[in-house]
Write a protein that holds these residues in place. Sequence first.
Motif, PDB file in Angstrom:
ATOM      1  N   ILE A  83       0.905  -1.140   0.000  1.00  0.00           N
ATOM      2  CA  ILE A  83       0.000   0.000   0.000  1.00  0.00           C
ATOM      3  C   ILE A  83       0.947   1.194   0.000  1.00  0.00           C
ATOM      4  CG2 ILE A  83      -1.627   1.350   1.368  1.00  0.00           C
ATOM      5  CD1 ILE A  83      -2.681  -1.346   2.468  1.00  0.00           C
ATOM      6  N   VAL A  84       0.831   2.079  -0.975  1.00  0.00           N
ATOM      7  CA  VAL A  84       1.788   3.174  -1.139  1.00  0.00           C
ATOM      8  C   VAL A  84       1.121   4.513  -0.874  1.00  0.00           C
ATOM      9  CG1 VAL A  84       3.250   4.388  -2.813  1.00  0.00           C
ATOM     10  CG2 VAL A  84       3.190   1.889  -2.790  1.00  0.00           C
ATOM     11  N   LEU A  85       1.749   5.306  -0.034  1.00  0.00           N
ATOM     12  CA  LEU A  85       1.322   6.674   0.208  1.00  0.00           C
ATOM     13  C   LEU A  85       2.371   7.603  -0.379  1.00  0.00           C
ATOM     14  CD1 LEU A  85      -0.175   8.338   3.290  1.00  0.00           C
ATOM     15  CD2 LEU A  85       1.978   9.237   2.415  1.00  0.00           C
ATOM     16  N   ARG A  86       1.894   8.608  -1.141  1.00  0.00           N
ATOM     17  CA  ARG A  86       2.770   9.666  -1.667  1.00  0.00           C
ATOM     18  C   ARG A  86       2.128  10.992  -1.304  1.00  0.00           C
ATOM     19  NH1 ARG A  86       4.445   9.859  -7.289  1.00  0.00           N
ATOM     20  NH2 ARG A  86       2.246  10.100  -7.774  1.00  0.00           N
ATOM     21  N   CYS A  87       2.882  11.875  -0.716  1.00  0.00           N
ATOM     22  CA  CYS A  87       2.357  13.172  -0.309  1.00  0.00           C
ATOM     23  C   CYS A  87       2.979  14.263  -1.165  1.00  0.00           C
ATOM     24  CB  CYS A  87       2.664  13.422   1.172  1.00  0.00           C
ATOM     25  SG  CYS A  87       1.944  14.960   1.793  1.00  0.00           S
ATOM     26  N   GLY A  88       2.150  15.237  -1.555  1.00  0.00           N
ATOM     27  CA  GLY A  88       2.642  16.332  -2.374  1.00  0.00           C
ATOM     28  C   GLY A  88       2.477  16.088  -3.854  1.00  0.00           C
ATOM     29  N   PRO A 116      -6.215  -0.251 -14.098  1.00  0.00           N
ATOM     30  CA  PRO A 116      -6.513  -1.356 -15.010  1.00  0.00           C
ATOM     31  C   PRO A 116      -6.203  -2.727 -14.413  1.00  0.00           C
ATOM     32  CG  PRO A 116      -4.536  -0.191 -15.713  1.00  0.00           C
ATOM     33  CD  PRO A 116      -5.132   0.590 -14.575  1.00  0.00           C
ATOM     34  N   ASP A 117      -5.387  -2.739 -13.364  1.00  0.00           N
ATOM     35  CA  ASP A 117      -4.994  -4.000 -12.728  1.00  0.00           C
ATOM     36  C   ASP A 117      -5.842  -4.318 -11.489  1.00  0.00           C
ATOM     37  OD1 ASP A 117      -4.077  -1.988 -11.105  1.00  0.00           O
ATOM     38  OD2 ASP A 117      -2.012  -2.736 -10.976  1.00  0.00           O
ATOM     39  N   GLY A 118      -6.942  -3.575 -11.289  1.00  0.00           N
ATOM     40  CA  GLY A 118      -7.793  -3.809 -10.132  1.00  0.00           C
ATOM     41  C   GLY A 118      -7.402  -2.997  -8.910  1.00  0.00           C
ATOM     42  N   SER A 119      -6.348  -2.218  -9.021  1.00  0.00           N
ATOM     43  CA  SER A 119      -5.911  -1.382  -7.905  1.00  0.00           C
ATOM     44  C   SER A 119      -6.779  -0.128  -7.824  1.00  0.00           C
ATOM     45  CB  SER A 119      -4.440  -0.987  -8.079  1.00  0.00           C
ATOM     46  OG  SER A 119      -4.284  -0.192  -9.243  1.00  0.00           O
ATOM     47  N   LEU A 120      -6.662   0.580  -6.723  1.00  0.00           N
ATOM     48  CA  LEU A 120      -7.331   1.862  -6.552  1.00  0.00           C
ATOM     49  C   LEU A 120      -6.288   2.917  -6.223  1.00  0.00           C
ATOM     50  CD1 LEU A 120     -10.425   1.102  -4.272  1.00  0.00           C
ATOM     51  CD2 LEU A 120     -10.414   1.547  -6.727  1.00  0.00           C
ATOM     52  N   ARG A 121      -6.466   4.090  -6.805  1.00  0.00           N
ATOM     53  CA  ARG A 121      -5.654   5.249  -6.427  1.00  0.00           C
ATOM     54  C   ARG A 121      -6.620   6.250  -5.812  1.00  0.00           C
ATOM     55  NH1 ARG A 121      -1.997   8.020 -10.772  1.00  0.00           N
ATOM     56  NH2 ARG A 121      -4.002   8.049 -11.833  1.00  0.00           N
ATOM     57  N   LEU A 122      -6.377   6.598  -4.562  1.00  0.00           N
ATOM     58  CA  LEU A 122      -7.226   7.524  -3.826  1.00  0.00           C
ATOM     59  C   LEU A 122      -6.391   8.748  -3.480  1.00  0.00           C
ATOM     60  CD1 LEU A 122      -7.760   4.377  -2.256  1.00  0.00           C
ATOM     61  CD2 LEU A 122      -9.908   5.622  -2.417  1.00  0.00           C
ATOM     62  N   TYR A 130      -1.973  17.404  -1.493  1.00  0.00           N
ATOM     63  CA  TYR A 130      -2.655  16.210  -1.986  1.00  0.00           C
ATOM     64  C   TYR A 130      -1.876  14.975  -1.543  1.00  0.00           C
ATOM     65  CZ  TYR A 130      -5.538  19.293  -4.768  1.00  0.00           C
ATOM     66  OH  TYR A 130      -6.413  20.263  -5.157  1.00  0.00           O
ATOM     67  N   VAL A 131      -2.585  14.068  -0.880  1.00  0.00           N
ATOM     68  CA  VAL A 131      -2.009  12.815  -0.404  1.00  0.00           C
ATOM     69  C   VAL A 131      -2.646  11.702  -1.218  1.00  0.00           C
ATOM     70  CG1 VAL A 131      -1.695  11.274   1.574  1.00  0.00           C
ATOM     71  CG2 VAL A 131      -1.740  13.765   1.925  1.00  0.00           C
ATOM     72  N   GLU A 132      -1.806  10.915  -1.851  1.00  0.00           N
ATOM     73  CA  GLU A 132      -2.279   9.826  -2.719  1.00  0.00           C
ATOM     74  C   GLU A 132      -1.967   8.492  -2.050  1.00  0.00           C
ATOM     75  OE1 GLU A 132      -1.113   9.653  -7.100  1.00  0.00           O
ATOM     76  OE2 GLU A 132       0.188   8.150  -6.150  1.00  0.00           O
ATOM     77  N   VAL A 133      -2.945   7.596  -2.050  1.00  0.00           N
ATOM     78  CA  VAL A 133      -2.760   6.248  -1.533  1.00  0.00           C
ATOM     79  C   VAL A 133      -3.145   5.277  -2.633  1.00  0.00           C
ATOM     80  CG1 VAL A 133      -3.506   4.548   0.185  1.00  0.00           C
ATOM     81  CG2 VAL A 133      -3.206   6.949   0.851  1.00  0.00           C
ATOM     82  N   THR A 134      -2.240   4.387  -2.958  1.00  0.00           N
ATOM     83  CA  THR A 134      -2.520   3.352  -3.952  1.00  0.00           C
ATOM     84  C   THR A 134      -2.712   2.025  -3.228  1.00  0.00           C
ATOM     85  OG1 THR A 134      -1.206   4.503  -5.613  1.00  0.00           O
ATOM     86  CG2 THR A 134      -1.704   2.194  -6.037  1.00  0.00           C
ATOM     87  N   LEU A 135      -3.886   1.445  -3.444  1.00  0.00           N
ATOM     88  CA  LEU A 135      -4.208   0.150  -2.859  1.00  0.00           C
ATOM     89  C   LEU A 135      -4.131  -0.911  -3.948  1.00  0.00           C
ATOM     90  CD1 LEU A 135      -7.412   1.083  -0.792  1.00  0.00           C
ATOM     91  CD2 LEU A 135      -5.062   0.921   0.039  1.00  0.00           C
ATOM     92  N   PRO A 136      -3.190  -1.854  -3.839  1.00  0.00           N
ATOM     93  CA  PRO A 136      -3.167  -2.951  -4.808  1.00  0.00           C
ATOM     94  C   PRO A 136      -4.497  -3.712  -4.769  1.00  0.00           C
ATOM     95  CG  PRO A 136      -1.160  -2.923  -3.501  1.00  0.00           C
ATOM     96  CD  PRO A 136      -2.106  -1.950  -2.856  1.00  0.00           C
ATOM     97  N   GLU A 137      -4.802  -4.414  -5.821  1.00  0.00           N
ATOM     98  CA  GLU A 137      -6.067  -5.140  -5.935  1.00  0.00           C
ATOM     99  C   GLU A 137      -6.362  -5.976  -4.687  1.00  0.00           C
ATOM    100  OE1 GLU A 137      -8.418  -7.962  -9.114  1.00  0.00           O
ATOM    101  OE2 GLU A 137      -6.241  -8.102  -9.034  1.00  0.00           O
TER     102      GLU A 137
END
Length: 161
Positions: A83-88, A116-122, A130-137
């Motif tokens: 689960i990846v968090l990127r800030c800024g 496209p791989d079933g993941s979500l980017r929030l 802006y804080v982005e969190v990528t959740l793998p499928e």
Amino acid sequence: MALFHRVVLINVSVLACLSAAAAYGFAVSGSGDDSAAVPVPDALTSSYCRALHEVLPQRVGGLPRHDLKPRSELTAGWGDPAIVLRCGVPRPAVDDDPQADGVDVDGVGWSVEHGPDGSLRLTTTYRKAYVEVTLPEKYAADVGPLTDLADAVRRTVPSTV
């Protein structure tokens, strides 16, 4: 002298394209990779991100926290696949669509993009960074990770509303 200027401009253009691709692309390239593109925010945004980094939880979705490559105060990861968090990160284009998916979790609004791989980017909405969190499928069906992150985001990244 003119040749030097062209080379510099070409290199700057290439860097700009690579930065844009990294900023708008999904941060995770695959299981076990543990790498994420590091955002390049302005100084004020960076200060919010550093404050967030200091209070991020050690566990998200029950998964242990670990550093990503390259190591940065603007990124963090939990579990494998991470689960990846990127800030800024830049404001996502999806925020321009009034019909876009969104969710509010414990007082933090997030725009939702399906990979496209079933993941979500929030990506947070109405925040000064802006804080982005990528959740793998594997974790995409659960808002638990956002619940675990909400308090840290609320405390360190001021709302714009």
